[in-house]
Design a protein around this motif. Structure first.
Motif, PDB file in Angstrom:
ATOM      1  N   THR A  92       0.819  -1.172   0.051  1.00  0.00           N
ATOM      2  CA  THR A  92      -0.068   0.039   0.029  1.00  0.00           C
ATOM      3  C   THR A  92       0.873   1.133   0.135  1.00  0.00           C
ATOM      4  O   THR A  92       0.315   2.295  -0.529  1.00  0.00           O
ATOM      5  N   LEU A  93       2.021   1.120   0.568  1.00  0.00           N
ATOM      6  CA  LEU A  93       2.846   2.331   0.714  1.00  0.00           C
ATOM      7  C   LEU A  93       3.353   2.748  -0.819  1.00  0.00           C
ATOM      8  O   LEU A  93       3.683   3.939  -0.850  1.00  0.00           O
ATOM      9  N   GLY A  94       3.158   1.957  -1.808  1.00  0.00           N
ATOM     10  CA  GLY A  94       3.541   2.346  -3.144  1.00  0.00           C
ATOM     11  C   GLY A  94       2.485   2.903  -4.002  1.00  0.00           C
ATOM     12  O   GLY A  94       2.405   3.172  -5.145  1.00  0.00           O
ATOM     13  N   LEU A  95       1.299   2.976  -3.511  1.00  0.00           N
ATOM     14  CA  LEU A  95      -0.092   3.183  -4.332  1.00  0.00           C
ATOM     15  C   LEU A  95      -0.485   4.623  -3.592  1.00  0.00           C
ATOM     16  O   LEU A  95      -0.263   4.913  -2.287  1.00  0.00           O
ATOM     17  N   ALA A  96      -1.244   5.288  -4.253  1.00  0.00           N
ATOM     18  CA  ALA A  96      -1.700   6.642  -4.107  1.00  0.00           C
ATOM     19  C   ALA A  96      -3.148   6.915  -4.568  1.00  0.00           C
ATOM     20  O   ALA A  96      -3.275   8.353  -4.804  1.00  0.00           O
ATOM     21  N   GLN A  97      -3.969   5.988  -4.533  1.00  0.00           N
ATOM     22  CA  GLN A  97      -5.209   6.450  -5.010  1.00  0.00           C
ATOM     23  C   GLN A  97      -6.031   7.193  -4.168  1.00  0.00           C
ATOM     24  O   GLN A  97      -6.410   8.324  -4.581  1.00  0.00           O
ATOM     25  N   ARG A  98      -6.086   6.971  -3.046  1.00  0.00           N
ATOM     26  CA  ARG A  98      -6.542   7.721  -1.793  1.00  0.00           C
ATOM     27  C   ARG A  98      -6.048   9.111  -1.597  1.00  0.00           C
ATOM     28  O   ARG A  98      -6.773  10.275  -1.868  1.00  0.00           O
ATOM     29  N   SER A  99      -4.881   9.126  -1.528  1.00  0.00           N
ATOM     30  CA  SER A  99      -3.992  10.287  -1.402  1.00  0.00           C
ATOM     31  C   SER A  99      -4.146  11.322  -2.522  1.00  0.00           C
ATOM     32  O   SER A  99      -4.502  12.572  -2.472  1.00  0.00           O
ATOM     33  N   LEU A 100      -4.136  10.932  -3.666  1.00  0.00           N
ATOM     34  CA  LEU A 100      -4.366  11.507  -5.058  1.00  0.00           C
ATOM     35  C   LEU A 100      -5.550  12.109  -4.921  1.00  0.00           C
ATOM     36  O   LEU A 100      -5.796  13.301  -5.199  1.00  0.00           O
ATOM     37  N   HIS A 101      -6.725  11.402  -4.874  1.00  0.00           N
ATOM     38  CA  HIS A 101      -7.933  11.842  -4.866  1.00  0.00           C
ATOM     39  C   HIS A 101      -8.254  13.037  -3.534  1.00  0.00           C
ATOM     40  O   HIS A 101      -8.724  14.093  -3.914  1.00  0.00           O
ATOM     41  N   ASP A 102      -7.695  12.794  -2.281  1.00  0.00           N
ATOM     42  CA  ASP A 102      -7.992  13.479  -1.401  1.00  0.00           C
ATOM     43  C   ASP A 102      -7.256  15.188  -1.541  1.00  0.00           C
ATOM     44  O   ASP A 102      -7.899  16.076  -1.379  1.00  0.00           O
ATOM     45  N   HIS A 103      -6.153  15.007  -2.390  1.00  0.00           N
ATOM     46  CA  HIS A 103      -5.370  16.176  -2.619  1.00  0.00           C
ATOM     47  C   HIS A 103      -6.129  17.188  -3.485  1.00  0.00           C
ATOM     48  O   HIS A 103      -6.200  18.270  -3.523  1.00  0.00           O
ATOM     49  N   VAL A 104      -6.741  16.172  -4.726  1.00  0.00           N
ATOM     50  CA  VAL A 104      -7.322  16.942  -5.646  1.00  0.00           C
ATOM     51  C   VAL A 104      -8.626  17.679  -5.414  1.00  0.00           C
ATOM     52  O   VAL A 104      -9.321  18.527  -5.456  1.00  0.00           O
ATOM     53  N   GLU A 145      -5.055  18.191 -14.885  1.00  0.00           N
ATOM     54  CA  GLU A 145      -3.656  17.622 -15.447  1.00  0.00           C
ATOM     55  C   GLU A 145      -3.054  16.678 -14.466  1.00  0.00           C
ATOM     56  O   GLU A 145      -2.448  15.752 -14.840  1.00  0.00           O
ATOM     57  N   SER A 146      -2.720  17.215 -13.076  1.00  0.00           N
ATOM     58  CA  SER A 146      -1.936  16.601 -12.522  1.00  0.00           C
ATOM     59  C   SER A 146      -2.705  15.086 -11.949  1.00  0.00           C
ATOM     60  O   SER A 146      -1.975  14.281 -11.837  1.00  0.00           O
ATOM     61  N   LEU A 147      -3.957  15.396 -11.810  1.00  0.00           N
ATOM     62  CA  LEU A 147      -4.873  14.084 -11.630  1.00  0.00           C
ATOM     63  C   LEU A 147      -4.735  13.022 -12.575  1.00  0.00           C
ATOM     64  O   LEU A 147      -4.516  11.937 -12.200  1.00  0.00           O
ATOM     65  N   ALA A 148      -4.849  13.307 -13.691  1.00  0.00           N
ATOM     66  CA  ALA A 148      -4.399  12.441 -14.997  1.00  0.00           C
ATOM     67  C   ALA A 148      -3.274  11.768 -15.030  1.00  0.00           C
ATOM     68  O   ALA A 148      -2.999  10.620 -15.147  1.00  0.00           O
ATOM     69  N   GLU A 149      -2.232  12.643 -14.932  1.00  0.00           N
ATOM     70  CA  GLU A 149      -0.677  12.305 -15.046  1.00  0.00           C
ATOM     71  C   GLU A 149      -0.289  11.518 -13.773  1.00  0.00           C
ATOM     72  O   GLU A 149       0.219  10.368 -13.918  1.00  0.00           O
ATOM     73  N   SER A 150      -0.655  11.852 -12.667  1.00  0.00           N
ATOM     74  CA  SER A 150      -0.754  11.036 -11.259  1.00  0.00           C
ATOM     75  C   SER A 150      -1.520   9.623 -11.285  1.00  0.00           C
ATOM     76  O   SER A 150      -0.952   8.859 -10.355  1.00  0.00           O
ATOM     77  N   PHE A 151      -2.592   9.586 -11.942  1.00  0.00           N
ATOM     78  CA  PHE A 151      -3.241   8.333 -11.839  1.00  0.00           C
ATOM     79  C   PHE A 151      -2.061   7.536 -12.327  1.00  0.00           C
ATOM     80  O   PHE A 151      -2.190   6.051 -12.109  1.00  0.00           O
ATOM     81  N   ASN A 152      -1.617   7.651 -13.751  1.00  0.00           N
ATOM     82  CA  ASN A 152      -0.454   6.755 -13.903  1.00  0.00           C
ATOM     83  C   ASN A 152       0.620   6.421 -13.055  1.00  0.00           C
ATOM     84  O   ASN A 152       1.014   5.616 -12.499  1.00  0.00           O
ATOM     85  N   ASP A 153       1.523   7.684 -12.564  1.00  0.00           N
ATOM     86  CA  ASP A 153       2.431   7.493 -11.709  1.00  0.00           C
ATOM     87  C   ASP A 153       2.298   7.164 -10.448  1.00  0.00           C
ATOM     88  O   ASP A 153       3.099   6.293  -9.818  1.00  0.00           O
ATOM     89  N   GLY A 154       1.243   7.303  -9.869  1.00  0.00           N
ATOM     90  CA  GLY A 154       0.869   6.899  -8.399  1.00  0.00           C
ATOM     91  C   GLY A 154       0.001   5.787  -8.260  1.00  0.00           C
ATOM     92  O   GLY A 154      -0.156   5.209  -7.035  1.00  0.00           O
ATOM     93  N   VAL A 155      -0.765   5.380  -9.551  1.00  0.00           N
ATOM     94  CA  VAL A 155      -1.661   4.243  -9.271  1.00  0.00           C
ATOM     95  C   VAL A 155      -1.399   3.223 -10.262  1.00  0.00           C
ATOM     96  O   VAL A 155      -0.959   1.886  -9.840  1.00  0.00           O
ATOM     97  N   VAL A 156      -1.432   3.331 -11.665  1.00  0.00           N
ATOM     98  CA  VAL A 156      -1.436   2.237 -12.488  1.00  0.00           C
ATOM     99  C   VAL A 156      -0.018   1.574 -12.528  1.00  0.00           C
ATOM    100  O   VAL A 156       0.114   0.591 -12.666  1.00  0.00           O
ATOM    101  N   ALA A 157       0.849   2.638 -12.771  1.00  0.00           N
ATOM    102  CA  ALA A 157       2.165   1.972 -12.875  1.00  0.00           C
ATOM    103  C   ALA A 157       2.754   1.318 -11.697  1.00  0.00           C
ATOM    104  O   ALA A 157       3.175   0.005 -11.846  1.00  0.00           O
ATOM    105  N   PRO A 158       2.789   1.634 -10.453  1.00  0.00           N
ATOM    106  CA  PRO A 158       2.847   0.940  -9.223  1.00  0.00           C
ATOM    107  C   PRO A 158       2.129  -0.376  -9.256  1.00  0.00           C
ATOM    108  O   PRO A 158       2.672  -1.472  -9.005  1.00  0.00           O
TER     109      PRO A 158
END
Length: 310
Positions: A92-104, A145-158
Motif C-alpha cells: 500500500t505504501l507504493g500506491l496513491a489512489q486515496r491520497s491523490l483523490h484527497d489532494h485534488v 492535468e495533475s490528476l490524470a498524470e498522477s493516476f499513472n505515476d501513483g496508481v497504474v504504474a505501481p
C-alpha cells in the motif's frame, strides 16, 4: 506466481483506497518515498559536481539511480518475506489512489466555496507551475492535468510493476519515479546527471501510461476520450504523460495543456482536446472519472490474475 502477485496487488489497492497513508502515521513514520528522496538527493550533492565532465556526470547519475533502485528492490524483497498481512501493508505504501483523490478534492472544495486563494494554495501542493496568478479555470486545469498524470505515476504504474515483479518491482519503480521527479530535468545542472533517471522512468512507464489512458477513456464513457487520446497523446514532450492527459481531456470534453509559467518564465506546451477551458465543475467530474478508473483497474487486476495459466 503471477496469480499470487495479482492477489497481493488487489488487496493493496483495496487497503490503500480505504485508509491511504494516515497523517497521524506520517508524523511519526515518514513515507518511504521520503527516504528514497533523501538517498537520491545525497547522491546528487556528492556526485554531481560542476568540475566533472558531462560523461562523468552521466555515469554518476546512472550509479545513483541504480543504487536507489537496488536498495528499494532489496527492501521490497525483505518485505515480501514478512509474515501475515505485512506484504499487503508494504504494498500500500507504493500506491496513491486515496491520497491523490484527497489532494485534488481539496482543490475542488476550495473552488466550490469560491475561495480562489485557498484553491491556488491547494493546487500549488500538487503542481510545479506558478499558481499565484491562476484564475478558477487555470486552477481547475492544473488540478485535472495533475490528476490524470498522477493516476499513472501513483496508481497504474505501481500496480503494474507490483503484478509483474512483486514488491521488489514496485519499490524499484517508486525509486526510479522519485529520481525522475528530483533530478530528471533538462536544466544544465541536471541534464547529464539526471539522464538515467529520466530515460529509465520513460521505459518503465511505457506500458502503464497507455493502460492508464485506456482506463480513463473507458471510465469517461465517451468515444471522445479514445479519439482525443489517439490523436493528441503524442503531442506531449513526454512519451508517456500525454496518454492519460489526452484521454482525460477527451473524456471531459475540455481543452488541457497550453502555456504555463514556471518560476516566472512562460513555457509553451501543446494542447489536448478541443473543448473549452475547464471549469470547477469539470474538476469534480474528473474526480469521478478517477474513482471509476481505479475500479476498472481493480477489475483488470482481478480478471487478469484469475485468467493467468502458469
Amino acid at each position: 506466481m503471477l496469480r499470487r502477485r495479482a492477489r497481493l496487488a488487489l488487496a493493496a489497492l483495496a487497503g490503500e483506497a480505504a485508509v491511504g497513508y494516515p497523517q497521524a502515521l506520517h508524523r511519526v513514520l515518514p513515507h518511504p518515498v521520503v527516504g528514497l528522496g533523501a538517498l537520491i538527493d545525497a547522491g546528487e550533492r556528492r556526485l554531481n559536481r560542476p568540475d566533472r565532465s558531462p560523461s562523468e556526470r552521466r555515469i554518476a547519475g546512472v550509479a545513483t539511480v541504480a543504487a536507489a533502485a537496488g536498495v528499494a528492490a532489496l527492501a521490497g524483497l525483505f518485505a515480501a518475506r514478512l509474515p501475515g498481512p505485512a506484504p499487503v501493508l508494504a504494498a500500500t505504501l507504493g500506491l496513491a489512489q486515496r491520497s491523490l483523490h484527497d489532494h485534488v478534492a481539496a482543490v475542488a472544495l476550495a473552488l466550490e466555496a469560491d475561495d480562489l486563494d485557498a484553491a491556488r494554495l491547494a493546487v500549488g501542493r500538487i503542481v510545479g507551475r506558478d499558481t499565484d496568478a491562476l484564475d478558477a479555470s487555470g486552477v481547475a486545469a492544473a488540478a485535472i492535468e495533475s490528476l490524470a498524470e498522477s493516476f499513472n505515476d501513483g496508481v497504474v504504474a505501481p500496480a503494474f510493476w507490483l503484478v509483474v515483479a512483486g514488491l521488489p518491482g514496485l519499490y524499484a519503480y517508486k525509486a526510479v519515479n522519485t529520481a525522475d521527479s528530483l533530478i530528471g530535468h533538462k536544466e544544465p545542472r541536471w541534464r547529464d546527471f539526471g539522464w538515467a533517471a529520466a530515460r529509465t522512468d520513460d521505459v518503465m512507464n511505457l506500458a502503464p501510461a497507455r493502460l492508464a489512458g485506456a482506463l480513463i477513456a473507458a471510465a469517461g464513457g465517451r468515444s471522445a476520450g479514445w479519439r482525443v487520446m489517439a490523436r493528441d497523446a503524442r503531442r506531449h514532450a513526454s512519451p508517456n504523460a500525454g496518454w492519460p492527459e489526452a484521454a482525460m481531456a477527451g473524456a471531459l470534453g475540455v481543452r488541457l495543456g497550453g502555456p504555463v509559467a514556471y518560476d516566472g518564465v512562460m513555457t509553451e506546451r501543446p494542447t489536448f482536446g478541443e473543448g473549452p477551458a475547464p471549469t470547477p465543475g469539470d474538476l469534480r467530474r474528473a474526480l469521478d472519472i478517477h474513482v471509476r478508473a481505479c475500479g476498472l483497474l481493480w477489475a483488470a487486476v482481478a480478471v487478469g490474475g484469475r485468467a493467468w495459466r502458469p
